[in-house]
Design a protein around this motif. Structure first.
Motif, PDB file in Angstrom:
ATOM      1  N   MET A  49       0.813  -1.213   0.000  1.00  0.00           N
ATOM      2  CA  MET A  49       0.000   0.000   0.000  1.00  0.00           C
ATOM      3  C   MET A  49       0.846   1.262   0.000  1.00  0.00           C
ATOM      4  O   MET A  49       0.354   2.354   0.238  1.00  0.00           O
ATOM      5  CB  MET A  49      -0.934  -0.009   1.214  1.00  0.00           C
ATOM      6  N   THR A  50       2.144   1.101  -0.267  1.00  0.00           N
ATOM      7  CA  THR A  50       3.033   2.262  -0.389  1.00  0.00           C
ATOM      8  C   THR A  50       3.152   2.630  -1.858  1.00  0.00           C
ATOM      9  O   THR A  50       3.604   1.809  -2.673  1.00  0.00           O
ATOM     10  CB  THR A  50       4.423   1.944   0.177  1.00  0.00           C
ATOM     11  N   PRO A  51       2.724   3.827  -2.250  1.00  0.00           N
ATOM     12  CA  PRO A  51       2.707   4.175  -3.680  1.00  0.00           C
ATOM     13  C   PRO A  51       4.096   4.448  -4.229  1.00  0.00           C
ATOM     14  O   PRO A  51       4.979   4.960  -3.529  1.00  0.00           O
ATOM     15  CB  PRO A  51       1.849   5.443  -3.720  1.00  0.00           C
ATOM     16  N   HIS A 566     -10.941  -3.416  -2.408  1.00  0.00           N
ATOM     17  CA  HIS A 566     -10.553  -2.258  -1.609  1.00  0.00           C
ATOM     18  C   HIS A 566      -9.620  -2.735  -0.507  1.00  0.00           C
ATOM     19  O   HIS A 566      -9.904  -3.717   0.182  1.00  0.00           O
ATOM     20  CB  HIS A 566     -11.776  -1.583  -0.997  1.00  0.00           C
ATOM     21  N   GLN A 567      -8.498  -2.049  -0.334  1.00  0.00           N
ATOM     22  CA  GLN A 567      -7.483  -2.496   0.620  1.00  0.00           C
ATOM     23  C   GLN A 567      -6.989  -1.326   1.448  1.00  0.00           C
ATOM     24  O   GLN A 567      -6.858  -0.202   0.960  1.00  0.00           O
ATOM     25  CB  GLN A 567      -6.309  -3.143  -0.122  1.00  0.00           C
ATOM     26  N   PHE A 608      -8.099   6.633   4.717  1.00  0.00           N
ATOM     27  CA  PHE A 608      -7.180   5.520   4.915  1.00  0.00           C
ATOM     28  C   PHE A 608      -7.138   4.585   3.722  1.00  0.00           C
ATOM     29  O   PHE A 608      -6.566   3.524   3.771  1.00  0.00           O
ATOM     30  CB  PHE A 608      -7.606   4.695   6.147  1.00  0.00           C
ATOM     31  N   ALA A 609      -7.797   4.952   2.636  1.00  0.00           N
ATOM     32  CA  ALA A 609      -7.891   4.026   1.515  1.00  0.00           C
ATOM     33  C   ALA A 609      -6.566   3.838   0.797  1.00  0.00           C
ATOM     34  O   ALA A 609      -6.361   2.862   0.118  1.00  0.00           O
ATOM     35  CB  ALA A 609      -8.947   4.502   0.518  1.00  0.00           C
ATOM     36  N   SER A 610      -5.652   4.759   0.928  1.00  0.00           N
ATOM     37  CA  SER A 610      -4.389   4.613   0.218  1.00  0.00           C
ATOM     38  C   SER A 610      -3.233   4.928   1.143  1.00  0.00           C
ATOM     39  O   SER A 610      -3.415   5.398   2.238  1.00  0.00           O
ATOM     40  CB  SER A 610      -4.359   5.551  -0.987  1.00  0.00           C
TER      41      SER A 610
END
Length: 610
Positions: A49-51, A566-567, A608-610
């Motif tokens: 989840m780290t872009p 969704h994560q 908190f979605a991303s």
């Protein structure tokens, strides 16, 4: 479409034939099931989840996203995004380690490539290699050292300068071509190697090396450095010499004992009790004298041996021979790395240490025992069990550094005597946590440190480390509740054990400070972060792939819709009371299979979605 597990197993079976060359690997990237398996392998990692530079994470995984990726790979328009470079601190150093964070789509493709390469190359890797391999860890490397380095005179601690950043791309591709005859797959590897990175929003090209942090880096590093493993296997065969000289004094007494036993065995039944006791006493005296005499001469110039163990880019060599032999080995390795792999062995950092002294490898201190003390075996016979045996120790400076990193102690040094005074401190950063959270945090730090050093001979010395961590925790509780440490101990110590009891409203939770001791363990731990799991078969009905295939929204219950996963990064971040948060907390899942419309609504209101 073929089951990816069957494909990977088939590749592993074929790889056992060293002359077999693999073709048509690229077509596996057209299989949607591979992407679902890759997603299940990596979705639980915090880094998922780290872009990266594209801003894409594992959130929003769907069949349509897979189809887009497959189409770009099919028409060869796929281009990996440059990695977002960040820097993490190195322990006990002012330098920082560069880490590349790649985008979500690239993580999926690289995970598939990793599984394919691992299936092809894993069976051929050396038993001396332990880094980033299934069922291998730092502990298995250390245990192998204990097993095969017996009697070593010298240790050669290898250090390759900027190893991962120095891999030559042409050498690496040349190694891949030895087993892979698929130009489309090779072209994809070139794309990964040449993707570059963004540092402070400035693009930089990659001219060498593999980016640390990418999914394929560990297996590519093992493929590259396996050439060093093969070189050392051949070097070992040419180095060893097995002409061993015997110590005449030892064998003379050994023959005398054998003759004494044979002679008395013939008349034993005719002897009285007194004679038997006298002869048994004489035999014990001879055996006691024998174990004090070395079986071999102190210096064996006719016998030589070499053992080698590697973990990632760190390696160590045990040498039975002279220091000149160790120096020659060091120079020969440096020449091989330079000529064949285009790598540089740091001559200053590659140390040659006598085995009577302590050598450092993977955070442990290694030494070879020279004690002639004896120990009775199960038959009651005394034997030398310490001489020549490799012993592992917890370095004192390691748990000292751990205490300082945690902020659990302060050290004052007397200017006159140089004596250090250690004082436990409260940890201000933990004061905002609940009592249970503080206890869990400290317990995890103590258990984690012990788990790593549990195979050390002096593992029991960690009692001192634990006591300071415990006292620091008590002071943290005292600072949190603005009272004395005496009051904290009075409230929480039960039967000598520090215990925290919290009433959450729905239930009462109780936890105790770690009190299971610090005994030495004999078996290596495999549940370490450096262990990469072998391919798993995710056949559970509620697996991620099954939830995507079900085409049922877990939020609005719509059926026959395209599903997007969704994560969230951490489940504990979900503190709101919206419907989707309540469902995810109840199911204890970081993922929720939803339709496109529900996913859009979640992101419109979710921080908190991303």
């Amino acid at each position: 479409m073929r089951d990816p597990i069957n494909v990977l197993n088939s590749l592993s079976d074929k790889s056992k034939d060293p002359s077999y060359k693999f073709e048509r690997l690229y077509r596996n990237l057209y299989n949607p099931e591979f992407y679902k398996l890759a997603y299940m392998n990596i979705y639980a990692n915090d880094g998922s989840m780290t872009p990266g530079t594209s801003g894409v994470t594992m959130d929003g995984m769907s069949e349509s996203r897979i189809d887009r990726l497959i189409e770009s790979l099919r028409n060869h328009s796929y281009r990996p995004n440059p990695a977002r470079r960040v820097y993490i601190e190195k322990k006990n150093s002012t330098k920082k380690r560069p880490l590349g964070i790649i985008s979500g789509d690239d993580k999926l493709v690289q995970e598939i490539v990793r599984m394919i390469l691992e299936s092809i190359y894993e069976p051929s890797f050396s038993k001396a290699s332990h880094g980033f391999r299934p069922s291998k860890s730092c502990h298995t490397a250390l245990k192998q050292i204990q097993t095969v380095f017996t009697g070593a005179n010298w240790f050669v601690e290898g250090d390759i300068t900027a190893c991962y950043d120095s891999f030559d791309h042409h050498v690496l591709i040349g190694l891949l071509r030895k087993r892979i005859n698929d130009e489309a797959f090779i072209a994809l590897m070139w794309k990964f190697l040449k993707a570059g990175y963004m540092d402070q929003w400035t693009y930089h090209k990659n001219y060498s090396g593999v980016p640390q942090g990418s999914g394929v880096s560990p297996v590519l590093a093992n493929i590259y450095l396996s050439e060093l493993d093969r070189f050392m296997e051949e070097y070992k065969d040419g180095f060893k010499r097995e002409d061993r000289k015997n110590n005449p004094e030892y064998h003379k007494l050994s023959d005398k004992i054998q003759h004494f036993k044979t002679k008395n065995a013939k008349v034993w039944d005719r002897l009285d009790d007194r004679s038997r006791k006298e002869r048994a006493k004489e035999l014990r005296k001879m055996r006691t004298k024998l174990v004090k005499i070395p079986r071999r001469p102190f210096r064996e110039e006719t016998f030589k041996g070499l053992q080698y163990v590697r973990y990632a880019d760190d390696f160590i060599i045990g040498v039975i021979g002279s220091k000149e032999d160790a120096e020659k080995i060091k120079n020969d390795i440096a020449n091989f790395l330079k000529d064949d792999l285009r790598l540089t062995l740091s001559m200053e950092k590659t140390k040659i240490t006598h085995s009577a002294e302590r050598s450092r490898f993977l955070g442990y201190d290694l030494t070879v025992g020279r004690s002639n003390e004896t120990k009775r075996n199960k038959n009651g016979i005394r034997q030398r069990v310490y001489n020549g045996v490799v012993r592992l120790y917890v370095p004192h400076d390691k748990w000292k550094a751990k205490l300082l990193d945690c902020g659990a102690i302060r050290i004052k040094t007397d200017n006159g005597t140089g004596k250090e005074t250690w004082k436990a401190l409260h940890r201000g950063k933990l004061c905002n946590l609940s009592r249970l959270e503080i206890l869990y945090r400290v317990n995890s730090e103590v258990r984690g440190f012990y788990n790593y050093y549990s195979i050390a001979c002096n593992a029991s010395s960690l009692h001192g480390f634990s006591d300071l961590m415990k006292w620091s925790m008590i002071k943290t509780f005292a600072a949190k509740f603005k009272c004395s440490t005496r009051e904290i101990k009075k409230q929480h110590v039960r039967n000598g054990v520090f215990t925290v009891v919290e009433d959450t409203g729905k239930s009462t939770k109780e936890a105790t400070y770690y009190n299971k001791g610090f005994r030495k363990k004999t078996k290596p731990l495999l549940g370490q972060v450096d262990v990469i799991d072998v391919h798993k078969r995710y056949a559970r009905p509620n697996s991620l792939a099954a939830r995507i295939r079900a085409r049922t929204c877990e939020l609005c219950c719509a059926k026959g819709v395209n599903i997007e996963m969704h994560q969230v990064k951490r489940l504990k971040d979900l503190t709101g009371w919206s419907e989707w948060e309540v469902i995810m907390r109840r199911l204890r899942r970081k993922t929720l299979a939803v339709c496109h419309e529900c996913h859009r609504k979640i992101h419109e209101n979710d921080e908190f979605a991303s």
